[in-house]
Every structure is written in structure tokens, then in C-alpha cells.
Enzyme design. Sequence first.
Site, PDB file in Angstrom:
ATOM      1  N   SER A 138       0.802  -1.228   0.000  1.00 22.63           N
ATOM      2  CA  SER A 138       0.000   0.000   0.000  1.00 22.63           C
ATOM      3  C   SER A 138       0.829   1.270   0.000  1.00 22.63           C
ATOM      4  CB  SER A 138      -0.920   0.009   1.219  1.00 22.63           C
ATOM      5  OG  SER A 138      -0.162   0.150   2.399  1.00 22.63           O
ATOM      6  N   THR A 142      -1.609   2.894   3.203  1.00 23.17           N
ATOM      7  CA  THR A 142      -1.091   4.231   3.556  1.00 23.17           C
ATOM      8  C   THR A 142      -0.472   4.203   4.948  1.00 23.17           C
ATOM      9  OG1 THR A 142      -2.887   5.270   2.303  1.00 23.17           O
ATOM     10  CG2 THR A 142      -1.686   6.699   3.795  1.00 23.17           C
ATOM     11  N   THR A 190       1.680   6.928   0.401  1.00 23.21           N
ATOM     12  CA  THR A 190       0.769   5.862  -0.047  1.00 23.21           C
ATOM     13  C   THR A 190       0.945   5.549  -1.528  1.00 23.21           C
ATOM     14  OG1 THR A 190      -1.574   5.220  -0.072  1.00 23.21           O
ATOM     15  CG2 THR A 190      -1.083   7.442  -0.763  1.00 23.21           C
ATOM     16  N   ARG A 205      -5.466   9.860 -10.812  1.00 25.48           N
ATOM     17  CA  ARG A 205      -6.219  10.178  -9.585  1.00 25.48           C
ATOM     18  C   ARG A 205      -5.255  10.370  -8.418  1.00 25.48           C
ATOM     19  NH1 ARG A 205      -6.479   7.709  -4.198  1.00 25.48           N
ATOM     20  NH2 ARG A 205      -8.548   8.037  -3.366  1.00 25.48           N
ATOM     21  N   THR A 240      -5.970   7.942   6.818  1.00 27.44           N
ATOM     22  CA  THR A 240      -5.881   6.847   5.859  1.00 27.44           C
ATOM     23  C   THR A 240      -7.306   6.397   5.540  1.00 27.44           C
ATOM     24  OG1 THR A 240      -5.744   5.154   7.578  1.00 27.44           O
ATOM     25  CG2 THR A 240      -3.669   6.018   6.782  1.00 27.44           C
ATOM     26  N   GLY A 241      -7.427   5.622   4.474  1.00 27.69           N
ATOM     27  CA  GLY A 241      -8.750   5.138   4.090  1.00 27.69           C
ATOM     28  C   GLY A 241      -9.246   5.865   2.859  1.00 27.69           C
TER      29      GLY A 241
END
Length: 344
Positions: free
Chosen positions: A84, A197, A215, A225, A248-249
Site C-alpha cells: 500500500s 497508507t 501511499t 487520480r 488513511t482510508g
Amino acid sequence: MINRRSFIGKVAGLGAAIPLISTIPSVSKPTQNGKKPIILCSRGENWAEKVLTPGWEAFQNGKDILDAVEASARVTELDPNDASVGYGGLPNEDGVVQLDASFMDGRNHNCGSVGALENIKTPSSVARLVMERTDHIHLVGEGALRFAKAHGFPEENLLTDRSRRMWLRWKENLSDRDDRFPPEDGDYELEKRPTGTINILALDANGDLAGCTTTSGLFGKIPGRIGDSPIIGAGLYVDNEVGAAGATGRGEEILRTCGSFFVVEQMRAGKSPQEACEALCKRIIDINGGEKNVNFNDRLVAINKDGEVGCAAIRGREGREPSLSFMSEDGIRTIKGTYLIEVS
Ligand code: ASP
């Protein structure tokens, strides 16, 4: 399901010195006067020692807080087994790894970031150089790569065999209407896209703060993106007067709430780091129209000027709580955070 009322009730109870509910870290006091260094990461025990030791050693060797943060951030970036972040991170929908990272120095509000950076293993170091060696804050794509190369970073293939196989499997699994056969071991079942991340936040012996978020972003994202991680105020924010926060997320939710800035401002208004992280989780649920519409997750970590830390997520369950680890003079400690929506 933890409903909002009981959640708020628990938050309100955080004044107790010892949390009654094990998943609530409450106010942990790794420092007594805010002058003892502490470095934290948004990972649990599996990563704590590996990630935090280089940063802690930098502190021990009298290095600047930015060196400590960078030393810890580079650990997962350089690790091919972390899918990640950095090298070995999961690629975009074309199979290309595009990395995002941000760096912020709380002493002067200096910051720098890179977005959609390809072929460089350590975007955190490049983000720091954008901060220190340019009059800009964000560099993206081709320009970020050229900047990195000008500073001597070698171009390298970031796709490991493992991340390539994960991408191919995802690609083959996407649709039964394209020309790719389903994965040999699966049958067009949409899987959870792995997320990751890492946030690194630090408080040094002078009481100064700094942080970094790095990340490979959302797995299978549309090329170009960028998420919250490279956006100052979203994936990272540091203010020496108050504290620091990282996210994060699902980055889109953090972006549209200015997540890390929101958390720092909540601390400025008097909330503890724990309460501030929970306040953002609640805000994200609210702007989505309630729990029923929330099928994603976001996690926040925060530290204030006194060395108190906090950690919260929107979704979780027993055994899958958000966690953070920190290293101080007392060694390494991992704590579990709170979550608002219980998932099975
Ligand atoms: N926040 C990152 C992004 O949206 C992804 C993650 O933390 O998993 O790019």
C-alpha cells in the site's frame, strides 16, 4: 452496532484517566511536559518496531525532527512486502504504480507534496525536497518525476511480482463482459480492494511537530487520480501551536471534509486528539446522510502539543480496531482506537 448516541457518550467519558472500554485509547500520556520526543505511526504491532526505530534513532542521534519523520516514512516505502506504500504498492487500473506523499513542518507551516509520482521508491523524500528546495507545495506526475531525477533519485520499476499478480487478478475479476477470462482461482467475485497508507507524526524535545503521509493510493484507481495523502489539510496537517493529524482510508471523504485540518482545528478548540479524530468520523457519516450510506472506511491519528495521542475509524469490529503505535523514552506502545460503526 454502536449508535451515535452511545458513541458520543463514550467520547464524553474520555475524561476518565483509565478508559473503561479497551478499544478507547483515551488520553495516553507518553510525555509529562510535552518536551519528551515521541514518534508515532498509523500501524499496529506488526509494523511498530520496524517503522518507528529508525525515526527514534534519528532523535537519539540529535537529528532534526524532519529527519526522524523521513527515516520512519521510508521504511514501508522501501519494503516490497507492503502493498500500500512505495515499492511494491498496488498499481492503478493500467497496472502502473503512482505514489502520493506529503510532508509538513509544524514550526513554520512549510509543506511539500508529490502526487501520481511514478518510478521513485521514496515519495516521502521527494515531498520533503519539494518543501525544502522549491517555492511550491505540490508537484505531480511527470514534473514530480523530473524533479526527483534532478535531485538524483534513480528511476526504478515499482511493481513487484506480487503486486503485478494482484493487479492482474483484480483486472480479470472486473467483468464478465470483457475479453479477459476470470482468474484461474476465482469467478468474477468482486473483492474488497485492499487499502493502506501510513502516517508518521512526531513531537521532538523542543516541543516541535512534523509529519508525513505516504501511499500508493487506491488500488485500481483511474490513472492520474490523487487521493487525500498528498493534499495538505486532507491526508496530513501539522500546526506547532496545536498538534498534528493524519488520515488513511477512502481519500475522497477526507478530501471533502479537509480531514486532517478539521482534526487539528478541533484540537485547537479544546478537544483531545481522541475526541478530535472521532469528531471527523462523525462528520463524514453525517455528510453522507447517515450510517446506512457508509460502506467505506477512514481512519485518523492525531497527537497534540502535550504528546497526547488519539486514533479513530468510521468502521471496525472487535479484533479489527484502528490502531496506532508510538515510541518514546518508555519504549514502544500500540493502542487500539475507537470506531463508530460496528461491521461484521
Ligand atoms: N487514503 C488513500 C487514498 O485515498 C488510500 C488509503 O489510505 O488506503 O489514496
